[in-house]
Design a protein around this motif. Sequence first.
Motif, PDB file in Angstrom:
ATOM      1  N   ALA A 195       0.825  -1.213   0.000  1.00  0.00           N
ATOM      2  CA  ALA A 195       0.000   0.000   0.000  1.00  0.00           C
ATOM      3  C   ALA A 195       0.856   1.259   0.000  1.00  0.00           C
ATOM      4  CB  ALA A 195      -0.940   0.000   1.206  1.00  0.00           C
ATOM      5  N   ASP A 196       1.990   1.217   0.687  1.00  0.00           N
ATOM      6  CA  ASP A 196       2.880   2.381   0.711  1.00  0.00           C
ATOM      7  C   ASP A 196       3.405   2.694  -0.691  1.00  0.00           C
ATOM      8  OD1 ASP A 196       2.639   2.661   3.490  1.00  0.00           O
ATOM      9  OD2 ASP A 196       4.347   1.344   3.878  1.00  0.00           O
ATOM     10  N   MET A 197       3.819   1.649  -1.409  1.00  0.00           N
ATOM     11  CA  MET A 197       4.351   1.863  -2.752  1.00  0.00           C
ATOM     12  C   MET A 197       3.239   2.237  -3.739  1.00  0.00           C
ATOM     13  SD  MET A 197       7.542   1.565  -2.201  1.00  0.00           S
ATOM     14  CE  MET A 197       7.150   2.234  -0.567  1.00  0.00           C
ATOM     15  N   GLN A 198       2.048   1.693  -3.529  1.00  0.00           N
ATOM     16  CA  GLN A 198       0.917   2.074  -4.372  1.00  0.00           C
ATOM     17  C   GLN A 198       0.547   3.534  -4.163  1.00  0.00           C
ATOM     18  OE1 GLN A 198      -2.055  -0.838  -3.309  1.00  0.00           O
ATOM     19  NE2 GLN A 198      -1.409  -2.269  -4.898  1.00  0.00           N
ATOM     20  N   THR A 199       0.782   4.042  -2.957  1.00  0.00           N
ATOM     21  CA  THR A 199       0.536   5.457  -2.674  1.00  0.00           C
ATOM     22  C   THR A 199       1.392   6.334  -3.578  1.00  0.00           C
ATOM     23  OG1 THR A 199      -0.008   4.967  -0.364  1.00  0.00           O
ATOM     24  CG2 THR A 199       0.639   7.232  -0.878  1.00  0.00           C
ATOM     25  N   VAL A 200       2.652   5.944  -3.747  1.00  0.00           N
ATOM     26  CA  VAL A 200       3.555   6.706  -4.618  1.00  0.00           C
ATOM     27  C   VAL A 200       3.091   6.613  -6.068  1.00  0.00           C
ATOM     28  CG1 VAL A 200       5.938   6.963  -5.402  1.00  0.00           C
ATOM     29  CG2 VAL A 200       5.479   6.327  -3.032  1.00  0.00           C
ATOM     30  N   GLN A 201       2.666   5.435  -6.479  1.00  0.00           N
ATOM     31  CA  GLN A 201       2.202   5.273  -7.855  1.00  0.00           C
ATOM     32  C   GLN A 201       0.975   6.142  -8.137  1.00  0.00           C
ATOM     33  OE1 GLN A 201       3.813   3.519 -10.419  1.00  0.00           O
ATOM     34  NE2 GLN A 201       5.323   3.710  -8.784  1.00  0.00           N
ATOM     35  N   ARG A 202       0.076   6.222  -7.178  1.00  0.00           N
ATOM     36  CA  ARG A 202      -1.112   7.063  -7.363  1.00  0.00           C
ATOM     37  C   ARG A 202      -0.738   8.543  -7.378  1.00  0.00           C
ATOM     38  NH1 ARG A 202      -6.365   4.324  -4.405  1.00  0.00           N
ATOM     39  NH2 ARG A 202      -6.012   2.191  -5.159  1.00  0.00           N
ATOM     40  N   ALA A 203       0.298   8.901  -6.607  1.00  0.00           N
ATOM     41  CA  ALA A 203       0.777  10.289  -6.640  1.00  0.00           C
ATOM     42  C   ALA A 203       1.297  10.618  -8.038  1.00  0.00           C
ATOM     43  CB  ALA A 203       1.872  10.482  -5.594  1.00  0.00           C
ATOM     44  N   ARG A 207      -0.448  13.536 -10.136  1.00  0.00           N
ATOM     45  CA  ARG A 207       0.367  14.737 -10.320  1.00  0.00           C
ATOM     46  C   ARG A 207       1.627  14.383 -11.100  1.00  0.00           C
ATOM     47  NH1 ARG A 207      -0.211  18.057  -4.527  1.00  0.00           N
ATOM     48  NH2 ARG A 207      -2.499  17.888  -4.401  1.00  0.00           N
ATOM     49  N   PRO A 208       1.489  14.095 -12.385  1.00  0.00           N
ATOM     50  CA  PRO A 208       2.618  13.621 -13.186  1.00  0.00           C
ATOM     51  C   PRO A 208       3.748  14.629 -13.370  1.00  0.00           C
ATOM     52  CG  PRO A 208       0.704  14.075 -14.571  1.00  0.00           C
ATOM     53  CD  PRO A 208       0.241  14.156 -13.156  1.00  0.00           C
ATOM     54  N   ASP A 209       3.497  15.888 -13.059  1.00  0.00           N
ATOM     55  CA  ASP A 209       4.563  16.878 -13.199  1.00  0.00           C
ATOM     56  C   ASP A 209       5.589  16.787 -12.071  1.00  0.00           C
ATOM     57  OD1 ASP A 209       3.389  17.826 -15.474  1.00  0.00           O
ATOM     58  OD2 ASP A 209       2.348  19.488 -14.490  1.00  0.00           O
ATOM     59  N   GLY A 210       5.245  16.130 -10.960  1.00  0.00           N
ATOM     60  CA  GLY A 210       6.156  16.021  -9.833  1.00  0.00           C
ATOM     61  C   GLY A 210       7.103  14.837  -9.968  1.00  0.00           C
ATOM     62  N   VAL A 211       8.114  14.834  -9.131  1.00  0.00           N
ATOM     63  CA  VAL A 211       9.056  13.713  -9.075  1.00  0.00           C
ATOM     64  C   VAL A 211       8.760  12.946  -7.791  1.00  0.00           C
ATOM     65  CG1 VAL A 211      11.469  12.997  -9.040  1.00  0.00           C
ATOM     66  CG2 VAL A 211      10.792  15.037 -10.337  1.00  0.00           C
ATOM     67  N   TRP A 212       8.092  11.819  -7.909  1.00  0.00           N
ATOM     68  CA  TRP A 212       7.648  11.010  -6.777  1.00  0.00           C
ATOM     69  C   TRP A 212       8.405   9.684  -6.782  1.00  0.00           C
ATOM     70  CZ3 TRP A 212       4.508  14.101  -4.051  1.00  0.00           C
ATOM     71  CH2 TRP A 212       3.800  15.098  -4.737  1.00  0.00           C
ATOM     72  N   LEU A 213       9.025   9.349  -5.670  1.00  0.00           N
ATOM     73  CA  LEU A 213       9.881   8.170  -5.594  1.00  0.00           C
ATOM     74  C   LEU A 213       9.464   7.274  -4.429  1.00  0.00           C
ATOM     75  CD1 LEU A 213      13.216  10.119  -6.099  1.00  0.00           C
ATOM     76  CD2 LEU A 213      12.128   8.641  -7.805  1.00  0.00           C
ATOM     77  N   GLY A 214       9.438   5.976  -4.666  1.00  0.00           N
ATOM     78  CA  GLY A 214       9.086   5.034  -3.616  1.00  0.00           C
ATOM     79  C   GLY A 214      10.304   4.254  -3.146  1.00  0.00           C
TER      80      GLY A 214
END
Length: 264
Positions: A195-203, A207-214
């Motif tokens: 669920a933690d990693m899925q949270t990053v994927q949904r971010a 918001r595809p303009d951001g840099v989100w890392l899991g």
Amino acid sequence: MSIKAIAIFDIDGVIRDVGGSYRRALADTVEHFTQGRYRPSPTDIDQLKAEGSWNNDWEASQEFIYRYFEARGKAREAIALDFDAIVDFFQRRYRGPMLEDPAQWTGYITQEPLLVTPQYFEHLTEGDVAWGFFSGATRGSAKFILEQRLGLVEPLLIAMHDAPSKPDPTGFFQAAERLGGGADVPILYAGDTVADMQTVQRAKDQRPDGVWLGVGILPPHVVAAGAAYAAEYGDRLKAAGADMVVPQLTELTVTAITHLCEQA
């Protein structure tokens, strides 16, 4: 301070070892409400959480109980469960008697080993990495570990009831924004569950303009189970979107964060 990255952390299994506390309380609760007939093993709990929908341990306890009786031919709607009673039993095991004053808590929470030291967060600050916490734990439980046990001074915390449960990324976004995040600042989330990693994927999706890392962190019970199970668990986290997996949070150093951000 010029921020080079933002690191947001889950708490359970990352900051504190909950194998003998939350997970023990979960198993106690399921055992109690199945009249002693079933107690989920650590592997059972991992498998349920690998589904990505059971970040809340009260709800996970209830789901285990439902599935136990369903496997014996009972329809879910015919199973009389009182969720408040499940929560009450769980909390009495985890916190002890239902007192609001953490100084008087006597349950499993008082026995949780810490997985980091305050110096870890000092090094992040010195390395221009802003940091905070996003957890499904209750605010009281989270503050107990962060402030009373670790000695952190009013750290940024998004806890249960502050935002929807993971994998909804709302709390992740809230933490990032309050820490000064923008489209040009890499933002990572370190957690130990699917669920933690899925949270990053949904971010990333929202918001595809951001840099989100899991960053996947292997919880202590997984590391203790041996290399084969640790590798299998790490693969689950990667399949759910982890950009890297480490066996403990202390390996997520400023250098490691910098390298991860450069690769993004």
